[in-house]
Design a protein around this motif. Structure first.
Motif, mmCIF file in Angstrom:
data_model
loop_
_atom_site.group_PDB
_atom_site.id
_atom_site.type_symbol
_atom_site.label_atom_id
_atom_site.label_comp_id
_atom_site.label_asym_id
_atom_site.label_seq_id
_atom_site.Cartn_x
_atom_site.Cartn_y
_atom_site.Cartn_z
ATOM 1 N N THR A 140 128.602 7.834 48.442
ATOM 2 C CA THR A 140 129.236 9.083 48.858
ATOM 3 C C THR A 140 129.395 9.103 50.366
ATOM 4 O O THR A 140 128.435 8.835 51.097
ATOM 5 C CB THR A 140 128.341 10.287 48.459
ATOM 6 O OG1 THR A 140 128.100 10.258 47.052
ATOM 7 C CG2 THR A 140 128.993 11.617 48.847
ATOM 8 N N LEU B 59 134.316 11.628 50.093
ATOM 9 C CA LEU B 59 134.811 10.606 49.159
ATOM 10 C C LEU B 59 133.632 10.007 48.392
ATOM 11 O O LEU B 59 132.528 9.939 48.927
ATOM 12 C CB LEU B 59 135.506 9.469 49.909
ATOM 13 C CG LEU B 59 136.920 9.653 50.409
ATOM 14 C CD1 LEU B 59 137.420 8.330 51.005
ATOM 15 C CD2 LEU B 59 137.865 10.103 49.297
ATOM 16 N N GLN B 60 133.925 9.560 47.176
ATOM 17 C CA GLN B 60 132.896 8.873 46.396
ATOM 18 C C GLN B 60 133.501 7.662 45.694
ATOM 19 O O GLN B 60 134.697 7.662 45.377
ATOM 20 C CB GLN B 60 132.298 9.806 45.334
ATOM 21 C CG GLN B 60 131.520 10.954 45.957
ATOM 22 C CD GLN B 60 130.892 11.865 44.936
ATOM 23 O OE1 GLN B 60 131.582 12.413 44.105
ATOM 24 N NE2 GLN B 60 129.583 12.033 45.005
ATOM 25 N N TYR C 138 146.552 10.900 45.773
ATOM 26 C CA TYR C 138 145.177 11.266 45.408
ATOM 27 C C TYR C 138 144.676 10.417 44.239
ATOM 28 O O TYR C 138 143.569 9.886 44.253
ATOM 29 C CB TYR C 138 145.112 12.760 45.065
ATOM 30 C CG TYR C 138 143.717 13.231 44.752
ATOM 31 C CD1 TYR C 138 142.769 13.360 45.766
ATOM 32 C CD2 TYR C 138 143.331 13.519 43.454
ATOM 33 C CE1 TYR C 138 141.472 13.780 45.492
ATOM 34 C CE2 TYR C 138 142.035 13.935 43.170
ATOM 35 C CZ TYR C 138 141.119 14.066 44.194
ATOM 36 O OH TYR C 138 139.833 14.463 43.906
ATOM 37 N N ARG C 139 145.535 10.256 43.204
ATOM 38 C CA ARG C 139 145.138 9.447 42.041
ATOM 39 C C ARG C 139 144.903 7.992 42.441
ATOM 40 O O ARG C 139 143.956 7.349 41.991
ATOM 41 C CB ARG C 139 146.221 9.492 40.966
ATOM 42 C CG ARG C 139 146.196 10.775 40.167
ATOM 43 C CD ARG C 139 147.500 10.916 39.407
ATOM 44 N NE ARG C 139 147.706 12.271 38.981
ATOM 45 C CZ ARG C 139 147.230 12.789 37.857
ATOM 46 N NH1 ARG C 139 146.535 12.033 37.037
ATOM 47 N NH2 ARG C 139 147.445 14.031 37.545
ATOM 48 N N LEU D 14 141.511 7.650 44.185
ATOM 49 C CA LEU D 14 140.358 7.640 43.277
ATOM 50 C C LEU D 14 140.318 6.338 42.471
ATOM 51 O O LEU D 14 139.247 5.770 42.250
ATOM 52 C CB LEU D 14 140.402 8.843 42.329
ATOM 53 C CG LEU D 14 140.266 10.217 42.971
ATOM 54 C CD1 LEU D 14 139.846 11.232 41.911
ATOM 55 C CD2 LEU D 14 139.272 10.248 44.117
#
Ligand code: GRF
Length: 220
Positions: free
Chosen positions: A136, A151-152, A206-207, A210
């Motif tokens: 994280t 962010l993770q 964003y996708r 991740l």
């Protein structure tokens, strides 16, 4: 170009990942100074070799936390630092320091916060039978491994994993998310507001972001 200060206490591999990303020009920033609270911290010589000014502020020479943090703060201010990245910096920061860099002070931690703050967290995740752990990047407040999540990355825990194996798998992703977080902050695409980190990314960006931060469980 933003001016970044990095605080370390140890080997500094996350520091190196940030320096690499800045040197490559991936991040519109340069490292103005590296400060450690530990003489001989291995990361210091690495920073020196790369031409980054380094300083040691030994916490044992200050009578209070605030006094120590003031000395560090002075160095950062003298070097025009705008953003501070903690990279394995083993000190709790005083509210004064946190306030001085509010919204501009990041840390990286090798678990999926708020699970497993503190030390030896990879072993703790294994001991709890967790199926996933990770890392994280968060904004720092005056509690340990606490503050708004930025962010993770998600990393599986595999059969036979010990602390060393899991730490290595997580560290690989630490070295990816920390530069990404710093880049977003420098580009002002991430802003800390009302206790949340707001990302100015469209849905697709964003996708993608991740998707890059999920470590597959199958063999590569
Ligand atoms: C990393 O696991 C980081 O997440 C934690 O301390 C460790 C520092 O490692 N806060 P390095 O000094 O960056 O190699």
């Amino acid at each position: 170009m933003k001016r970044v200060g990095i605080l370390i206490s140890g080997r500094g591999s996350n520091m190196v990942s940030l320096l690499d990303a800045m040197d490559r020009g991936d991040i519109q920033a340069r490292c103005a100074v590296v400060v450690s609270n530990v003489y001989g911290a291995p990361g210091l010589s690495v920073a020196e070799e790369r031409g980054v000014p380094t300083f040691v502020v030994d916490h044992r020479q200050s009578s209070t936390r605030k006094d120590h943090d003031n000395k560090v703060l002075r160095i950062l201010v003298e070097h025009g630092v705008q953003i501070v990245c903690l990279a394995g910096y083993m000190r709790i920061l005083s509210p004064m320091f946190v306030k001085a860099f509010e919204g501009r002070l990041l840390n990286i931690h090798p678990s999926l916060l708020p699970s497993f703050p503190g030390l030896h967290v990879q072993q703790k995740a294994i001991d709890h039978g967790a199926r996933f752990s990770g890392c994280t990047v968060h904004f720092v407040d005056d509690q340990v491994d606490h503050g708004c999540i930025f962010l993770q990355a998600v990393v599986p825990i595999l059969p036979g994993d010990d602390e060393v194996a899991l730490s290595k798998r997580i560290l690989d992703y630490e070295h990816r998310i920390y530069p990404t977080a710093l880049k977003l902050l420098c580009e002002e695409k991430a802003i800390l507001r009302d206790g949340k980190v707001h990302l100015s990314l469209d849905d697709e960006e964003y996708r993608h972001l991740l998707a890059d931060f999920i470590c597959p469980a199958e063999d590569p």
